[in-house]
Design a protein around this motif. Structure first.
Motif, PDB file in Angstrom:
ATOM      1  N   UNK A 183       0.856  -1.186   0.000  1.00 22.44           N
ATOM      2  CA  UNK A 183       0.000   0.000   0.000  1.00 22.44           C
ATOM      3  C   UNK A 183       0.892   1.236   0.000  1.00 22.44           C
ATOM      4  N   UNK A 184       0.298   2.384  -0.314  1.00 24.93           N
ATOM      5  CA  UNK A 184       1.059   3.638  -0.341  1.00 24.93           C
ATOM      6  C   UNK A 184       0.237   4.719   0.341  1.00 24.93           C
ATOM      7  N   UNK A 185       0.819   5.357   1.362  1.00 27.14           N
ATOM      8  CA  UNK A 185       0.133   6.412   2.103  1.00 27.14           C
ATOM      9  C   UNK A 185       0.889   7.710   1.879  1.00 27.14           C
ATOM     10  N   UNK A 186       0.174   8.749   1.455  1.00 25.92           N
ATOM     11  CA  UNK A 186       0.827   9.982   1.069  1.00 25.92           C
ATOM     12  C   UNK A 186      -0.089  11.177   1.312  1.00 25.92           C
ATOM     13  N   UNK A 251       4.129  10.363   8.391  1.00 27.02           N
ATOM     14  CA  UNK A 251       3.062   9.427   8.030  1.00 27.02           C
ATOM     15  C   UNK A 251       3.412   8.027   8.514  1.00 27.02           C
ATOM     16  N   UNK A 252       4.656   7.612   8.294  1.00 32.49           N
ATOM     17  CA  UNK A 252       5.078   6.260   8.674  1.00 32.49           C
ATOM     18  C   UNK A 252       4.976   6.042  10.178  1.00 32.49           C
ATOM     19  N   UNK A 253       5.319   7.053  10.970  1.00 34.17           N
ATOM     20  CA  UNK A 253       5.212   6.937  12.423  1.00 34.17           C
ATOM     21  C   UNK A 253       3.746   6.746  12.813  1.00 34.17           C
ATOM     22  N   UNK A 274       9.402   4.631   5.550  1.00 36.99           N
ATOM     23  CA  UNK A 274       9.170   6.067   5.536  1.00 36.99           C
ATOM     24  C   UNK A 274       9.991   6.748   4.460  1.00 36.99           C
ATOM     25  N   UNK A 275      10.182   8.055   4.641  1.00 40.01           N
ATOM     26  CA  UNK A 275      10.921   8.850   3.655  1.00 40.01           C
ATOM     27  C   UNK A 275      11.376  10.134   4.338  1.00 40.01           C
ATOM     28  N   UNK A 276      12.651  10.440   4.297  1.00 45.23           N
ATOM     29  CA  UNK A 276      13.298  11.656   4.790  1.00 45.23           C
ATOM     30  C   UNK A 276      14.367  11.378   5.839  1.00 45.23           C
ATOM     31  N   UNK A 277      14.178  10.338   6.662  1.00 47.66           N
ATOM     32  CA  UNK A 277      15.098  10.027   7.760  1.00 47.66           C
ATOM     33  C   UNK A 277      15.215  11.200   8.733  1.00 47.66           C
ATOM     34  N   UNK A 290      13.864   3.842   6.045  1.00 51.71           N
ATOM     35  CA  UNK A 290      13.476   5.079   5.370  1.00 51.71           C
ATOM     36  C   UNK A 290      14.525   5.488   4.350  1.00 51.71           C
ATOM     37  N   UNK A 291      14.227   6.561   3.630  1.00 54.58           N
ATOM     38  CA  UNK A 291      15.156   7.145   2.662  1.00 54.58           C
ATOM     39  C   UNK A 291      15.776   8.390   3.281  1.00 54.58           C
ATOM     40  N   UNK A 292      17.086   8.443   3.266  1.00 57.19           N
ATOM     41  CA  UNK A 292      17.777   9.622   3.789  1.00 57.19           C
ATOM     42  C   UNK A 292      18.065  10.586   2.652  1.00 57.19           C
ATOM     43  N   UNK A 293      17.599  11.818   2.825  1.00 62.56           N
ATOM     44  CA  UNK A 293      17.943  12.874   1.879  1.00 62.56           C
ATOM     45  C   UNK A 293      19.229  13.562   2.358  1.00 62.56           C
ATOM     46  N   UNK A 294      20.148  13.866   1.447  1.00 62.13           N
ATOM     47  CA  UNK A 294      21.402  14.526   1.847  1.00 62.13           C
ATOM     48  C   UNK A 294      21.172  16.008   2.126  1.00 62.13           C
ATOM     49  N   UNK A 295      20.590  16.302   3.294  1.00 65.98           N
ATOM     50  CA  UNK A 295      20.132  17.656   3.585  1.00 65.98           C
ATOM     51  C   UNK A 295      21.269  18.683   3.585  1.00 65.98           C
ATOM     52  N   UNK A 296      22.443  18.299   4.098  1.00 63.77           N
ATOM     53  CA  UNK A 296      23.573  19.233   4.102  1.00 63.77           C
ATOM     54  C   UNK A 296      23.982  19.611   2.681  1.00 63.77           C
ATOM     55  N   UNK A 297      24.033  18.609   1.795  1.00 64.85           N
ATOM     56  CA  UNK A 297      24.408  18.860   0.409  1.00 64.85           C
ATOM     57  C   UNK A 297      23.330  19.656  -0.320  1.00 64.85           C
ATOM     58  N   UNK A 298      22.063  19.357  -0.041  1.00 67.80           N
ATOM     59  CA  UNK A 298      20.966  20.092  -0.665  1.00 67.80           C
ATOM     60  C   UNK A 298      21.051  21.569  -0.289  1.00 67.80           C
TER      61      UNK A 298
END
Length: 340
Positions: A183-186, A251-253, A274-277, A290-298
């Protein structure tokens, strides 16, 4: 006490007022020794100068505006923190605005930042279409970089994560862990990131042969409360999916809480991603895959693009950075099985 004047600083430092002005503006025409003497005198007298007049002379204010959809979302909080750190290292200040997921509020913030004569704007637009006119209008006046999300029909730089690659990593991981249905929750389809993540989920599910159903695609908002409500709906359905993929960690939590409400074991009965880490992803039980976004690099790339646009202009850049899969206890370590 009366405010110190530039003449008083000049007298204490034993230099002319013109030298004080040059020294405090870091002009190369002043020696290091003289600059230090002037700075010491200014500090002793509490002289701060006229920042507005200085900005007008230099044609910049050393300030950058940033507009995010929700400062309460830990992902955006972290992005703001990283952008502020980069700017601070460059001697610049950040003006932060929260659009509260409202395109009209966002447009007012953009107009306010322009009125404050910021040197540039970094924005994560709250709506794919409704944000477009205000974003484009601001971009015509000063350098502007879109961050994480982007609106269509605009000619600005953008930097964020590769959402298609992120969904590939997640879905292949679930496939390897034996999930044959998901399933996908968004959130509702109002911004580019949400749309790309759902497209990526559908594409990867079809490619890997992971079954899904339309009633398992739950659209709401990026919140724990919505995740819990959607999770309960899915848990009450028959049959239940092997996995629930969530468009963000909040959402995942909420979905994890719904599983606990329904006495559904994670990851034995259902796997959750999840997504974002965000920081909380490692503290919930079980820990969230979850998916980790490279926030420092972004953040660093957004500030770099802003400076490059200010100096060179040119064609808009589209920078999609690679995500990282972070595996924790919410996905099972089990062999692949057959059937739906």
């Amino acid at each position: 006490m009366p405010r110190a004047t530039i003449s008083q600083v000049a007298e204490l430092a034993g230099v002319s007022t013109a030298t004080v002005s040059r020294a405090l503006s870091d002009s190369r025409r002043v020696s290091a020794t003289t600059r230090q003497r002037v700075q010491d005198a200014a500090q002793k007298l509490g002289y701060s100068g006229n920042s507005i007049a200085s900005a007008l002379r230099r044609n910049r204010t050393d300030t950058v505006g940033m507009v995010v959809p929700s400062i309460t979302n830990p992902f955006f909080t972290s992005l703001v923190e990283n952008v502020e750190h980069v700017l601070q290292e460059q001697g610049r200040q950040l003006f932060l605005c929260d659009s509260r997921q409202d395109a009209e509020v966002e447009a007012r913030h953009l107009r306010s930042l322009l009125a404050r004569q910021v040197d540039g704007i970094i924005i994560s637009p709250c709506h794919d279409r409704h944000s477009g006119a205000a974003v484009q209008a601001a971009a015509k006046r000063i350098p502007l970089v879109q961050l994480d999300r982007q609106v269509s029909g605009t000619s600005t730089d953008w930097v964020g994560v590769d959402d298609h690659e992120a969904m590939r990593l997640l879905m292949e991981h679930l496939d390897e862990r034996g999930a044959r249905s998901a399933a996908f929750v968004t959130s509702t389809m109002t911004n580019s990131s949400t749309q790309l993540r759902l497209i990526g989920f559908r594409t990867q599910a079809q490619r890997l042969g992971i079954h899904t159903r339309e009633e398992w695609i739950q659209l709401g908002d990026y919140s724990v409360a919505w995740g819990r409500a959607a999770g309960r709906r899915i848990m009450d359905d028959t049959p239940r999916p092997d996995a629930i993929v969530c468009a963000d960690d909040l959402i995942a939590i909420g979905v994890l809480r719904a599983c606990r409400d329904r006495s559904v074991a994670v990851p034995d009965d259902v796997q959750v991603t999840g997504y974002d880490d965000i920081d909380f992803a490692d503290f919930v039980h079980p820990g969230l895959t979850t998916v980790r976004q490279p926030r420092e690099r972004i953040a660093a790339e957004a500030v770099r693009l802003l400076a490059a646009t200010a100096e060179w202009g040119g064609t808009a850049a589209h920078t999609a950075l690679a995500p990282t899969l972070v595996i924790r206890g919410s996905t099972a370590q089990r062999a692949r099985t057959g059937g739906v």
